[in-house]
Design an enzyme around this catalytic site. Structure first.
Site, PDB file in Angstrom:
ATOM      1  N   LYS A  53      55.236  73.559  64.011  1.00 30.58           N
ATOM      2  CA  LYS A  53      55.926  74.750  63.495  1.00 30.58           C
ATOM      3  C   LYS A  53      56.543  75.548  64.639  1.00 30.58           C
ATOM      4  CE  LYS A  53      53.079  74.870  59.365  1.00 30.58           C
ATOM      5  NZ  LYS A  53      51.928  75.397  58.621  1.00 30.58           N
ATOM      6  N   GLN A  97      47.448  79.774  59.552  1.00 33.50           N
ATOM      7  CA  GLN A  97      47.236  78.382  59.147  1.00 33.50           C
ATOM      8  C   GLN A  97      45.940  78.255  58.348  1.00 33.50           C
ATOM      9  OE1 GLN A  97      49.476  75.995  59.607  1.00 33.50           O
ATOM     10  NE2 GLN A  97      48.227  74.342  58.780  1.00 33.50           N
ATOM     11  N   ASP A 120      54.996  82.166  54.004  1.00 36.52           N
ATOM     12  CA  ASP A 120      54.327  81.058  53.306  1.00 36.52           C
ATOM     13  C   ASP A 120      54.468  81.214  51.787  1.00 36.52           C
ATOM     14  OD1 ASP A 120      53.107  78.944  54.675  1.00 36.52           O
ATOM     15  OD2 ASP A 120      51.429  80.194  55.340  1.00 36.52           O
TER      16      ASP A 120
HETATM   17  N1  GUN Z   1      47.767  74.358  55.763  1.00 38.92           N
HETATM   18  C1  GUN Z   1      48.361  73.254  55.261  1.00 38.92           C
HETATM   19  N2  GUN Z   1      49.612  73.531  54.867  1.00 38.92           N
HETATM   20  C2  GUN Z   1      49.813  74.850  55.101  1.00 38.92           C
HETATM   21  C3  GUN Z   1      50.928  75.721  54.911  1.00 38.92           C
HETATM   22  O1  GUN Z   1      51.993  75.344  54.411  1.00 38.92           O
HETATM   23  N3  GUN Z   1      50.757  77.001  55.314  1.00 38.92           N
HETATM   24  C4  GUN Z   1      49.590  77.442  55.842  1.00 38.92           C
HETATM   25  N4  GUN Z   1      49.500  78.716  56.196  1.00 38.92           N
HETATM   26  N5  GUN Z   1      48.537  76.670  56.035  1.00 38.92           N
HETATM   27  C5  GUN Z   1      48.657  75.371  55.676  1.00 38.92           C
END
Ligand code: GUN
Length: 283
Positions: A53, A97, A120
């Protein structure tokens, strides 16, 4: 007939070029988009995700910060850090995350993120906006799936879409987005009595279960669009989706591969949400 592949890599490349252009415009005006990524603990998969990311941010010209905390971090300390990022004018999106360590209440953490920075789209308000057809942040994975379906040029109006899976992050928002696009939507899940009966009626199938080979060729209507959100490992340890790709590609009209399908699109839509957060703040 073999299905046409919907490449998440190629579509991401196009969208990220557009994001980079819009970012350059904002940055030239001193309003560079900024994303804060927070990781608590040392889950190896999460480490890879957050690294990807942050790298994607750099590639399109975003400012980004990655904060890694020990698994023992207190919930209070995390909430305080989020409060200070909420107030930071250089940060337009905040991503914590998941999953978080068990002693931290993830709902409380998600709800602590400013609505304007919830890139998100996981908060109760963002979910409510989507359910109500109001503008807001849409969860990145189903948002990416919608872009992939749109890339086929096929209009969803009047089509029957079957979503397999009912998670808050994929299945439920996916169904709402398909509904918003005028599809007739069925949500199937672990208690669905005859899954194949449902999927055989579908013009579009989205598989978001987390079990490999759960969608096989005999379950798919000829000419359907098949979107595979699964991220599993086969016996050889190779990444694979929920769909029996070799079989289903002979029946479907369009299909997403794994890897190289939905995965890259998820990060692309995170970039898009962050860009839009910055644009909304600086219209
Ligand atoms: N863990 C797995 N996929 C995601 C996501 O798209 N966003 C977040 N914050 N955590 C994740």
């Amino acid at each position: 007939m073999s299905a046409q592949l919907i490449s998440g890599v190629a579509l991401s490349e196009q969208l990220r070029a557009e994001i980079a252009q819009r970012t350059a415009v904002l940055s030239a005006a001193g309003k560079q988009p900024g994303l804060a990524v927070i990781l608590v603990g040392d889950d190896p998969a999460s480490q890879v995700y957050v690294r990807n990311k942050v790298k994607a941010c750099a590639d399109v010209g975003f400012h980004s910060i990655l904060e890694k905390y020990d698994a023992q971090l207190s919930e209070q300390a995390l909430l305080e850090r989020i409060a200070s990022l909420n107030a930071d004018p250089a940060i337009h999106g905040i991503l914590v995350q998941m999953p978080l360590p068990k002693h931290i209440d993830s709902t409380r953490v998600i709800e602590a993120i400013s609505t304007r920075k919830d890139v998100d789209g996981f908060s109760v308000l963002s979910a409510g906006e989507l359910a109500s057809g109001l503008p807001g942040f849409q969860p990145c994975t189903p948002y990416g799936c919608m872009k992939m379906i749109a890339s086929t040029g096929i209009d969803l109006r009047g089509k029957h879409a079957v979503v397999i899976g009912r998670s808050n992050t994929v299945g439920k928002p996916m169904a709402l987005m398909l509904l918003q696009a005028n599809a007739t939507v069925t949500i199937c899940h672990s208690a669905t009595a005859d899954l194949a009966w449902h999927t055989r009626q579908a013009d579009v199938v989205v598989a978001a279960v987390g079990r490999r080979n759960m969608l096989t060729a005999d379950m798919v209507k000829p000419g359907a669009i098949v979107i595979d959100v699964g991220m599993n490992r086969d016996d050889a340890g190779k990444l694979c989706g929920d769909v029996d790709f070799a079989g289903v590609r002979e029946v479907a009209s369009h299909i997403t591969p794994v890897p190289g399908g939905v995965g890259p699109m998820t990060i692309t839509m995170l970039l898009m949400n962050t860009l839009e957060a910055a644009e909304r703040l600086h219209p």
